[in-house]
Enzyme design. Sequence first.
Site, mmCIF file in Angstrom:
data_model
loop_
_atom_site.group_PDB
_atom_site.id
_atom_site.type_symbol
_atom_site.label_atom_id
_atom_site.label_comp_id
_atom_site.label_asym_id
_atom_site.label_seq_id
_atom_site.Cartn_x
_atom_site.Cartn_y
_atom_site.Cartn_z
ATOM 1 C CB CYS A 186 -0.964 -0.047 1.181
ATOM 2 S SG CYS A 186 -2.439 0.967 0.967
ATOM 3 C CG HIS A 187 -0.245 4.915 1.541
ATOM 4 N ND1 HIS A 187 -1.471 4.286 1.589
ATOM 5 C CD2 HIS A 187 -0.457 6.101 0.925
ATOM 6 C CE1 HIS A 187 -2.386 5.066 1.036
ATOM 7 N NE2 HIS A 187 -1.802 6.170 0.617
ATOM 8 N N GLY A 188 3.319 1.695 2.078
ATOM 9 C CA GLY A 188 4.626 1.319 2.602
ATOM 10 C C GLY A 188 5.795 1.703 1.705
#
Length: 256
Positions: A186-188
Amino acid sequence: MTSPPDPDLTTSEQLDEDELGTDPLEDGIEPPEGWAGVNRHGVTPREEREGETLDERLAEEEPDLYGNTREAVMSEQLRGRTVAVLATDGVEQVELTEPIAAVKAAGGTTKLVSIKDGEIQAMNADVNEADTFAVDLTVDSATVDDFDALILPGGTTNPDKLRQNDRAVSLVQDFFEAGKPVAAICHGPWLLVEADVVRGRTLTSYPSVRTDIRNAGGTVVDKEVVIDGGLVTSRNPDDLPAFCEALVREFASAQM
């Protein structure tokens, strides 16, 4: 209708040209790795497993020749390995808990690493407070030598806070320099961008992160899971079954 074989194309390229619309086993052709065409009933593998958890998928697997189920085999894959999970307040809860559960189900150990002591606040859908989780150690005391792999969950504010912490960024860089596998969802990958480790790599992420990845020299593809040289990435929580399965496989195949 499937086009006639082109002598200038390999089997894999020919199947790509046909858009993988038929089952290559019909003609006795070995399908290429990652083949995702429809079966004889017009259903893709993704459609068949839609809504299933990783545990449900493993439970359906047939035993091998020795009577071992795939679930039993996977339960030993990460035995003796310790995985760092780097997160802070704002982490998306399911992106924290499911990868941890997958590692533990494969016999591994996880440690929650953060930029602060105590507990971190997880979120559901970015805006709703979920559970809190106890931190095992901070980035100041964590070293890459203590771990075999790294997981970077998402949540919008979680990686945004982590990428502003110099030690968190350098810890990510340490894993890449040591050649140890990393999984980010995801936003990782925002933290990967800050660590300048996406240059020349192919990966995926949440859509809003993709311009940053390209600007940092990475190539973005829109797939549920992408593996590039020990780096595993996925787009969002819907991809967690594939993400968890891929990270266990990559972590298990890495040299200790």
